[in-house]
Design a protein around this motif. Structure first.
Motif, PDB file in Angstrom:
ATOM      1  N   UNK A  11      20.826   6.984 -10.031  1.00 29.23           N
ATOM      2  CA  UNK A  11      20.696   5.815 -10.890  1.00 29.23           C
ATOM      3  C   UNK A  11      19.279   5.787 -11.474  1.00 29.23           C
ATOM      4  N   UNK A  12      18.965   4.768 -12.241  1.00 26.49           N
ATOM      5  CA  UNK A  12      17.684   4.711 -12.943  1.00 26.49           C
ATOM      6  C   UNK A  12      16.499   4.725 -11.985  1.00 26.49           C
ATOM      7  N   UNK A  19      11.376  11.874 -10.665  1.00 32.42           N
ATOM      8  CA  UNK A  19      10.377  12.308 -11.642  1.00 32.42           C
ATOM      9  C   UNK A  19       8.970  12.186 -11.075  1.00 32.42           C
ATOM     10  N   UNK A  20       8.705  11.107 -10.335  1.00 35.19           N
ATOM     11  CA  UNK A  20       7.396  10.933  -9.721  1.00 35.19           C
ATOM     12  C   UNK A  20       7.150  12.012  -8.672  1.00 35.19           C
TER      13      UNK A  20
END
Length: 59
Positions: A11-12, A19-20
């Motif tokens: 999910x978002x 990504x981090x």
């Protein structure tokens, strides 16, 4: 040898965390690579992975 394919559908919030994490890994890789290259350039000797780990306090 067996291969298992898996598909992730994060999910978002999970995408942001992934990504981090990837960004942190990329930064650390480049930091260590630069340290190894600079040490070789200055001393003519390379650093092992163990020596790189000793140069910084890791959490």
């Amino acid at each position: 040898m067996r291969v298992i394919k898996a598909r992730l559908d994060p999910n978002t919030k999970q995408k942001q965390l992934l990504e981090q994490s990837f960004g942190n890994c990329r930064w650390l890789w480049n930091y260590c690579l630069n340290l190894m290259n600079e040490t070789y350039k200055d001393t003519g000797k390379g650093l092992s992975g163990y020596e790189v780990k000793k140069t910084h306090t890791w959490p």
